[in-house]
Design a protein around this motif. Sequence first.
Motif, PDB file in Angstrom:
ATOM      1  N   ASN A   1       0.845  -1.208   0.000  1.00 27.96           N
ATOM      2  CA  ASN A   1       0.000   0.000   0.000  1.00 27.96           C
ATOM      3  C   ASN A   1       0.874   1.250   0.000  1.00 27.96           C
ATOM      4  O   ASN A   1       0.453   2.322   0.422  1.00 27.96           O
ATOM      5  CB  ASN A   1      -0.932   0.012   1.212  1.00 27.96           C
ATOM      6  N   GLN A   2       2.111   1.093  -0.492  1.00 28.74           N
ATOM      7  CA  GLN A   2       3.060   2.209  -0.540  1.00 28.74           C
ATOM      8  C   GLN A   2       2.926   2.909  -1.894  1.00 28.74           C
ATOM      9  O   GLN A   2       3.538   2.518  -2.874  1.00 28.74           O
ATOM     10  CB  GLN A   2       4.488   1.687  -0.342  1.00 28.74           C
ATOM     11  N   GLU A   3       2.125   3.942  -1.913  1.00 31.35           N
ATOM     12  CA  GLU A   3       1.833   4.623  -3.172  1.00 31.35           C
ATOM     13  C   GLU A   3       3.096   5.225  -3.792  1.00 31.35           C
ATOM     14  O   GLU A   3       3.268   5.187  -5.010  1.00 31.35           O
ATOM     15  CB  GLU A   3       0.791   5.722  -2.942  1.00 31.35           C
ATOM     16  N   VAL A   4       3.996   5.744  -2.966  1.00 32.13           N
ATOM     17  CA  VAL A   4       5.213   6.372  -3.478  1.00 32.13           C
ATOM     18  C   VAL A   4       6.070   5.352  -4.227  1.00 32.13           C
ATOM     19  O   VAL A   4       6.565   5.620  -5.330  1.00 32.13           O
ATOM     20  CB  VAL A   4       6.024   7.017  -2.332  1.00 32.13           C
ATOM     21  N   LEU A   5       6.251   4.153  -3.642  1.00 32.63           N
ATOM     22  CA  LEU A   5       7.063   3.122  -4.282  1.00 32.63           C
ATOM     23  C   LEU A   5       6.411   2.646  -5.578  1.00 32.63           C
ATOM     24  O   LEU A   5       7.098   2.439  -6.591  1.00 32.63           O
ATOM     25  CB  LEU A   5       7.261   1.937  -3.330  1.00 32.63           C
ATOM     26  N   PHE A   6       5.092   2.473  -5.554  1.00 32.26           N
ATOM     27  CA  PHE A   6       4.380   2.032  -6.755  1.00 32.26           C
ATOM     28  C   PHE A   6       4.519   3.066  -7.872  1.00 32.26           C
ATOM     29  O   PHE A   6       4.809   2.722  -9.025  1.00 32.26           O
ATOM     30  CB  PHE A   6       2.901   1.807  -6.422  1.00 32.26           C
ATOM     31  N   VAL A   7       4.346   4.319  -7.524  1.00 29.57           N
ATOM     32  CA  VAL A   7       4.441   5.396  -8.519  1.00 29.57           C
ATOM     33  C   VAL A   7       5.864   5.500  -9.058  1.00 29.57           C
ATOM     34  O   VAL A   7       6.068   5.687 -10.266  1.00 29.57           O
ATOM     35  CB  VAL A   7       3.981   6.736  -7.905  1.00 29.57           C
ATOM     36  N   PHE A   8       6.867   5.360  -8.179  1.00 28.25           N
ATOM     37  CA  PHE A   8       8.255   5.422  -8.640  1.00 28.25           C
ATOM     38  C   PHE A   8       8.566   4.249  -9.579  1.00 28.25           C
ATOM     39  O   PHE A   8       9.271   4.414 -10.581  1.00 28.25           O
ATOM     40  CB  PHE A   8       9.207   5.399  -7.444  1.00 28.25           C
ATOM     41  N   GLY A   9       8.042   3.080  -9.258  1.00 28.89           N
ATOM     42  CA  GLY A   9       8.209   1.928 -10.150  1.00 28.89           C
ATOM     43  C   GLY A   9       7.593   2.182 -11.514  1.00 28.89           C
ATOM     44  O   GLY A   9       8.182   1.824 -12.546  1.00 28.89           O
ATOM     45  N   ARG A  10       6.436   2.818 -11.524  1.00 33.24           N
ATOM     46  CA  ARG A  10       5.790   3.171 -12.798  1.00 33.24           C
ATOM     47  C   ARG A  10       6.655   4.146 -13.592  1.00 33.24           C
ATOM     48  O   ARG A  10       6.772   4.043 -14.815  1.00 33.24           O
ATOM     49  CB  ARG A  10       4.426   3.810 -12.530  1.00 33.24           C
ATOM     50  N   LEU A  11       7.276   5.091 -12.899  1.00 33.42           N
ATOM     51  CA  LEU A  11       8.134   6.066 -13.568  1.00 33.42           C
ATOM     52  C   LEU A  11       9.341   5.395 -14.213  1.00 33.42           C
ATOM     53  O   LEU A  11       9.681   5.671 -15.368  1.00 33.42           O
ATOM     54  CB  LEU A  11       8.593   7.119 -12.558  1.00 33.42           C
ATOM     55  N   VAL A  12       9.991   4.484 -13.472  1.00 32.95           N
ATOM     56  CA  VAL A  12      11.168   3.779 -13.996  1.00 32.95           C
ATOM     57  C   VAL A  12      10.771   2.872 -15.154  1.00 32.95           C
ATOM     58  O   VAL A  12      11.446   2.836 -16.192  1.00 32.95           O
ATOM     59  CB  VAL A  12      11.857   2.968 -12.877  1.00 32.95           C
ATOM     60  N   ALA A  13       9.676   2.133 -14.996  1.00 25.78           N
ATOM     61  CA  ALA A  13       9.200   1.280 -16.080  1.00 25.78           C
ATOM     62  C   ALA A  13       8.887   2.112 -17.320  1.00 25.78           C
ATOM     63  O   ALA A  13       9.165   1.698 -18.457  1.00 25.78           O
ATOM     64  CB  ALA A  13       7.957   0.498 -15.645  1.00 25.78           C
ATOM     65  N   GLY A  14       8.332   3.296 -17.112  1.00 27.12           N
ATOM     66  CA  GLY A  14       8.030   4.186 -18.228  1.00 27.12           C
ATOM     67  C   GLY A  14       9.268   4.617 -18.970  1.00 27.12           C
ATOM     68  O   GLY A  14       9.271   4.721 -20.200  1.00 27.12           O
TER      69      GLY A  14
END
Length: 585
Positions: free
Chosen positions: A137-150
């Motif tokens: 439920n760590q929104e920051v980590l999930f969003v950062f992962g999306r940024l790197v994957a992007g």
Amino acid sequence: MGGGGVVALVGTSDLSRIEAPVTFKAYLVCAFAACGGLFFGYDTGWMSGVLGMPYFITLYTGVQYDYAAGRPIGVDPTNFGLSSSAKSLMTSILSCGTFFGALIAGDIADFIGRRPTIIIGCFIFSLGCVLEIASTNQEVLFVFGRLVAGLGVGFISAVIILYMSEIAPRKVRGALVSAYQFCITVGILLANCVVYATQNRNDTGSYRIPIGVQFLWALILGIGLFILPESPRYYVMKGELQSAAKSLAFVRGQPIDSEYIKDELAEIVANNEYELQVVPQTSYIGSWMACFHGSWRKGNSNIRRVTLGAGLQMMQQLTGINFIFYFGTTFFQQLGTISNPFFISLVTTLVNVVSTPISFWSIEYFGRRFLLIWGAIGMIVMQYVVAIVGITAGRAELNNDSAVKAMIAFICINIFFFAVSWGPVAWVIVGESFPLPIRSRGVGISTASNWFWNCIIAVIAPYLVGNSPGSANLGPKVFFIWGSLCFLSLLFAYFLCPEMKGLTLEQIDKMMEEVSPRNSKGWRPKTTFAAEMGHTQVEMSRFADDALSGIAKSISTTGFASPVPNVAQFVPGVANALPGAVSYV
């Protein structure tokens, strides 16, 4: 030719011989490279479904869900979901990463090559997936992962189009590059299938499984590219003609000493020399500024090409297609008229997959320009129909099952028009539009435009249709917006998009120089670049004869004791012809 001797690179003035015949090997190489579209498509597909998963919503909102009853506890089902801001951030941040990835990839592709850049993109993408899976439920980590994957997807999406356009034979280039869009649709379908299978899981596997499947695409593409050759046009740009000849022989399925390979390589070299005379070669910053060189009024100016590529990608996103694939599931849930939104999303995706292969044939039969114009007209009609039905007979309070089915049907027809036109054709034209000296950056800028507007759509769409405080809650009225934007796409295609069917990348340069987009369909090449630049046997012999005549005249005037003057001062054009007599070992 592989024995180590020096062979003069002499081209042809015969327009029918500037490219080797199409072989099955060329199809296989391009078809495999097109698998890069799976990254783009799969990520689009799983995000739409995951945002509507009960477990994922509970994870980030705290609202509990009764899996036995199939409804949230203490909340109206139409209000059970992530906030508009959360959906906007989680979806759009990937596009932010891809925007910068596409821009960076152009430079890297020119520095180390097309193939290694794609492999690096696969690695970066995999790292992003690890971060997404590691989050709970760590929104920051999930969003950062999306940024790197992007960032990784940006590398892949930009350079795959560049790579495919440079190796595909002209007669089937449109069809083969369209396979990239087909792989995007297959990726969306596979993601929807996985999401459909895991949607009701009451554990982290509901969203981690769809994310984890992405590792498979990175593994297949990354390993496969170790086997495939580098783009021959990249080697020509670097002056490595022996490597260019080997690479071209591989992708054309011809012996390295084939006359077809000699003629096509000579044409590529001649075009590169021609473009280097036109495109200023200066500093690093200057090389980027070269992309915006020239007058916008001239069809072959670099600024006009960038406008075409970036504009096409912008218009493709503004058709609203990714609104359906990013937010289709949650949009159907909010309408309150569809009992199984996940299944309807699966149906719309299937329509996309089944329709796209039609473009393999139509893009080479009807041409690029025709499909863009008529595809836009079809989408305008369908989207206005969806909006009109949605605000009249399809309103939720009327519970009109027939009207709802009609809306779904017209949404599917709208997807069909997109899938056979703007979906594949925009990518094809982007890969065809730029000269070799700025091709990687031009494609990078165009792809970045796609992701920039993709990001804008991802940011604003939840607020347009969401029912949380501060949202417009437009519902089906949002299709009035998409339909109106499709009208802009129609105007863009009519006035700015030329016809490139059946031309080599080098001939497209000449066509854009000589005719306007509206007159481009009837344009035919009159000569080859090899002939223009003095790379053919006839031209080189003529230059040599003129040079010898000049030398003889000099000797008769100055005597044998005098130093022999520079040949180039006697024969204008010999100075240009001699560098053309390049050799490769």
